[in-house]
Design an enzyme around this catalytic site. Structure first.
Site, PDB file in Angstrom:
ATOM      1  N   TYR A 208     -10.014  29.166  16.309  1.00 46.70           N
ATOM      2  CA  TYR A 208      -9.570  30.280  15.463  1.00 46.70           C
ATOM      3  C   TYR A 208     -10.276  30.179  14.105  1.00 46.70           C
ATOM      4  O   TYR A 208     -10.744  29.112  13.688  1.00 46.70           O
ATOM      5  CB  TYR A 208      -8.053  30.251  15.263  1.00 46.70           C
ATOM      6  CG  TYR A 208      -7.621  29.130  14.356  1.00 46.70           C
ATOM      7  CD1 TYR A 208      -7.501  27.837  14.844  1.00 46.70           C
ATOM      8  CD2 TYR A 208      -7.402  29.343  12.990  1.00 46.70           C
ATOM      9  CE1 TYR A 208      -7.162  26.791  13.998  1.00 46.70           C
ATOM     10  CE2 TYR A 208      -7.065  28.306  12.143  1.00 46.70           C
ATOM     11  CZ  TYR A 208      -6.948  27.033  12.658  1.00 46.70           C
ATOM     12  OH  TYR A 208      -6.627  26.002  11.822  1.00 46.70           O
ATOM     13  N   PHE A 360      -8.720  29.516   4.308  1.00 44.06           N
ATOM     14  CA  PHE A 360      -9.927  29.588   5.141  1.00 44.06           C
ATOM     15  C   PHE A 360      -9.922  28.365   6.041  1.00 44.06           C
ATOM     16  O   PHE A 360      -9.837  27.239   5.539  1.00 44.06           O
ATOM     17  CB  PHE A 360     -11.197  29.559   4.271  1.00 44.06           C
ATOM     18  CG  PHE A 360     -12.480  29.428   5.065  1.00 44.06           C
ATOM     19  CD1 PHE A 360     -13.301  30.525   5.276  1.00 44.06           C
ATOM     20  CD2 PHE A 360     -12.860  28.202   5.615  1.00 44.06           C
ATOM     21  CE1 PHE A 360     -14.478  30.402   6.012  1.00 44.06           C
ATOM     22  CE2 PHE A 360     -14.037  28.078   6.356  1.00 44.06           C
ATOM     23  CZ  PHE A 360     -14.845  29.184   6.554  1.00 44.06           C
ATOM     24  N   GLU A 361      -9.993  28.588   7.342  1.00 49.88           N
ATOM     25  CA  GLU A 361     -10.131  27.463   8.268  1.00 49.88           C
ATOM     26  C   GLU A 361     -10.896  27.979   9.462  1.00 49.88           C
ATOM     27  O   GLU A 361     -10.656  29.108   9.913  1.00 49.88           O
ATOM     28  CB  GLU A 361      -8.755  26.991   8.788  1.00 49.88           C
ATOM     29  CG  GLU A 361      -7.950  26.156   7.825  1.00 49.88           C
ATOM     30  CD  GLU A 361      -6.587  25.729   8.413  1.00 49.88           C
ATOM     31  OE1 GLU A 361      -6.048  26.436   9.283  1.00 49.88           O
ATOM     32  OE2 GLU A 361      -6.086  24.685   7.977  1.00 49.88           O
ATOM     33  N   ILE A 362     -11.836  27.191   9.962  1.00 49.01           N
ATOM     34  CA  ILE A 362     -12.406  27.471  11.271  1.00 49.01           C
ATOM     35  C   ILE A 362     -12.177  26.189  12.062  1.00 49.01           C
ATOM     36  O   ILE A 362     -12.663  25.129  11.658  1.00 49.01           O
ATOM     37  CB  ILE A 362     -13.911  27.800  11.215  1.00 49.01           C
ATOM     38  CG1 ILE A 362     -14.161  29.001  10.293  1.00 49.01           C
ATOM     39  CG2 ILE A 362     -14.442  28.076  12.619  1.00 49.01           C
ATOM     40  CD1 ILE A 362     -15.629  29.408  10.183  1.00 49.01           C
ATOM     41  N   HIS A 397      -1.581  20.250   6.537  1.00 54.98           N
ATOM     42  CA  HIS A 397      -2.697  20.233   7.485  1.00 54.98           C
ATOM     43  C   HIS A 397      -3.606  19.038   7.229  1.00 54.98           C
ATOM     44  O   HIS A 397      -3.950  18.300   8.143  1.00 54.98           O
ATOM     45  CB  HIS A 397      -3.544  21.506   7.357  1.00 54.98           C
ATOM     46  CG  HIS A 397      -2.963  22.687   8.067  1.00 54.98           C
ATOM     47  ND1 HIS A 397      -3.643  23.873   8.198  1.00 54.98           N
ATOM     48  CD2 HIS A 397      -1.771  22.876   8.684  1.00 54.98           C
ATOM     49  CE1 HIS A 397      -2.896  24.741   8.868  1.00 54.98           C
ATOM     50  NE2 HIS A 397      -1.754  24.161   9.169  1.00 54.98           N
TER      51      HIS A 397
END
Ligand SMILES: Nc1nc2c(ncn2[C@@H]2O[C@H](COP(=O)(O)OP(=O)(O)OP(=O)(O)O)[C@@H](O)[C@H]2O)c(=O)[nH]1
Ligand SMILES: *[C@@H]1O[C@H](CO)[C@@H](O)[C@H](O)[C@H]1NC(C)=O
Ligand SMILES: *[C@@H]1O[C@H](CO)[C@@H](O)[C@H](O)[C@H]1NC(C)=O
Ligand SMILES: [Mg+2]
Length: 523
Positions: A208, A360-362, A397
């Site tokens: 995601y 923002f995270e990928i 996280h």
């Protein structure tokens, strides 16, 4: 200026100085307060260049492509495989305008070529109007709209109706903890911390990319970050790393450590990024033992103590304090300084407050959806920290990831220019980036006569247009990036051990030096 007045009164009481000397001293103190004291995390670096102008590429991590990629050819490469991935955004109906802004930005700079689907989540059903506008903006990319069930969104029933719960939230408002008084913000952080990846629509994918309303991308992303991460064995990617506000997470680290002990978790090298190694300072002075965390701290703190000691001694002897600005400065500095997070200083570790800024995270869903992280979240949930304090999903996280990931599993998307609220990262363009032609996939994205920022040494951006007004986060709050870079420069597994410092010896030698310096002045 209360402090100044207090110091002035104290000085007047201690020393019978004349008003002129006093005025000069006060002026010096004010100058020092303005120019001499920067909060610790604002100190950029002891390196010569600001980070944004440095080459931060290391053997362990660097931008996947040093320059713009010809996307048409990239997509035609027979080894390229589109990944099982989607964008994920939690949002509300009333944020439609900002949602559209985000979609326009990501479509223009990336998704017009790659067509990844979107998942929108909400605790309320999305309105038809919202859906229609979003579909229109997504330019044919597949879009799913999901509602979050009550169990995932709300606090457990034994918590949410309790007096303690409402009291705790209200109390955080009284103490001005940022967003602490907003119940919905706590729910949002809890959801993103441990539940978003369980949503059935998100579970349909392996990867995601998290988006939020009103975020902006400044550069073209001409390759597929999911594919590159997969190829390079990266599992989690970030673009901004900053320190958290201490008062939102005072007990997070303590609970994390108890979880680690209880479960016997074997920590991974990513842990190093978030914890301060500090040296063990052995001294008869309990204050110094509490204040000092490292060899670097030690000399400064001991010198400070001695300067103050000498100042007070001279005061008692009613001698002139004219020549002892150092003592006065130190007295003030000590009065102003904040104590270290002593509760967290067990097992030689302290949380340095750094975290990947998670709006923002990928990433691969499995970095969260695994037994260790899931039970970590359950443990934190039971501790009540998502409402007793205002734990953000970002520090949760980051600490949670370091229970299962190594530094090498993480990628810094330094080439992705990004803004959320007032914080932004925008890289310098790569040299020669203008030679790779921009080819719009659709007439909506045609660009005419755009002049891109010139390519620079160590630049890695592709056709970035950086806003001039705001400061680059690497330079204004570079403290966490510095830690990242210093760790990534090292070879795998090459880690520093805590030193034991002999505080009494150090104090003795610094005192001797200090006195010698005064003797020299008098002769
Ligand atoms: N559906 C829904 N989404 C929410 C709720 N609270 C926050 N969000 C979403 O969660 C994300 C982050 O929330 P924000 O309140 O914007 O938090 P933030 O971005 O850290 O803070 P700001 O800088 O004030 O924007 C956004 O995408 C919001 O749309 C809520 O109660 N319901
Ligand atoms: C195709 O992709 C592979 C792996 O990503 C790469 O090594 C190769 O150079 C690419 N080929 C071309 C023609 O770009
Ligand atoms: C994508 O990943 C999900 C979750 O692992 C899986 O259920 C699904 O079948 C995958 N889809 C494709 C097209 O591979
Ligand atoms: Mg927001």
């Amino acid at each position: 200026m209360l402090l100044v007045r207090r110091v002035k009164n104290a000085l007047l009481k201690c020393f019978h100085c004349n008003p002129t000397v006093m005025s000069i001293l006060i002026a010096l103190i004010i100058l020092w307060m303005i120019f001499g004291s920067e909060p610790e995390f604002l100190e950029v670096t002891d390196n010569f260049l600001p980070f944004s102008k440095m080459d931060l590429a290391t053997g362990r991590d660097r931008p996947f492509h040093p320059n713009c990629v010809n996307t048409q050819n990239y997509l035609l490469n027979s080894s390229y495989t589109k990944q099982n991935a989607s964008f994920v955004m939690l949002t509300r109906n009333e944020e439609l305008k900002d949602v559209i802004k985000t979609i326009h930005s990501i479509e223009e700079h990336f998704n017009q070529w790659f067509h990844y689907p979107y998942v929108f989540l909400n605790d309320q059903p999305f309105e038809e109007h919202f859906k229609a506008k979003v579909l229109d903006a997504a330019m044919g990319a597949h879009v799913e709209f999901g509602t979050i069930d009550e169990i995932s969104w709300n606090f457990p029933s034994n918590v949410k109706d309790s007096f303690e719960f409402h009291n705790a939230i209200e109390n955080q408002g009284d103490r001005s903890v940022l967003y602490g008084s907003m119940e919905s913000y706590h729910k949002m952080c809890r959801f993103y911390s441990g539940l978003f990846y369980k949503h059935p629509l998100v579970q349909k994918f392996e990867w995601y990319w998290r988006l939020e309303p009103d975020v902006e991308f400044f550069c073209d992303i001409t390759y597929d970050p999911f594919w590159e991460m997969f190829q390079n064995d990266k599992k989690y990617g970030f673009t901004i790393m900053i320190p958290e506000l201490y008062w939102t997470v005072p007990n997070l680290f303590r609970h994390t450590k108890s979880f680690i002990r209880q479960e016997g978790v074997k920590l991974r090298s990513l842990w190093k990024l978030f914890t301060k190694d500090y040296d063990i300072f052995e001294s008869d002075d309990a204050d110094l033992r509490n204040w000092i965390n490292s060899g670097v701290d030690a000399r400064a703190k001991v010198s400070e103590k001695i300067a103050i000691e000498q100042l007070l001694k001279k005061g008692a002897e009613s001698r002139s304090i004219n020549d002892d600005k150092e003592g006065i400065m130190n007295l003030i500095k000590r009065a102003r300084s904040k104590k270290h997070i002593v509760e967290d200083k067990f097992f030689n570790e302290e949380y340095n407050l750094c975290h990947f800024w998670s709006n923002f995270e990928i990433a691969q869903l499995s970095v969260f959806d695994n037994d260790i992280y899931n039970s970590f979240f359950q443990y934190l949930e039971k501790s009540g920290g998502f409402w007793k304090e205002r734990w953000g999903d970002a520090p949760v996280h980051s600490l949670g990831l370091s229970l299962t990931l190594d530094l090498d599993d993480v990628h810094y998307f330094r080439d992705i220019g990004y803004r959320h609220s007032t914080i932004r990262h925008c890289p310098r363009n790569a040299v020669g980036n203008e030679e790779v032609n921009y080819a719009a996939s659709d007439s909506r994205f045609e660009r005419n006569n755009i002049v891109y920022d010139e390519g620079r040494d160590y630049g890695c951006g592709c056709r970035c247009i950086c806003p001039k007004s705001k400061r680059e986060i690497e330079d204004s709050v570079g403290f966490c990036v510095n830690i990242w870079f210093n760790l990534m420069k090292q070879h795998r597994g090459q880690e520093r051990q805590a030193d034991v410092l002999n505080g009494n010896e150090m104090e003795k030698s610094i005192r001797e030096d200090y006195l010698k310096q005064f003797e020299n002045q008098f002769f």
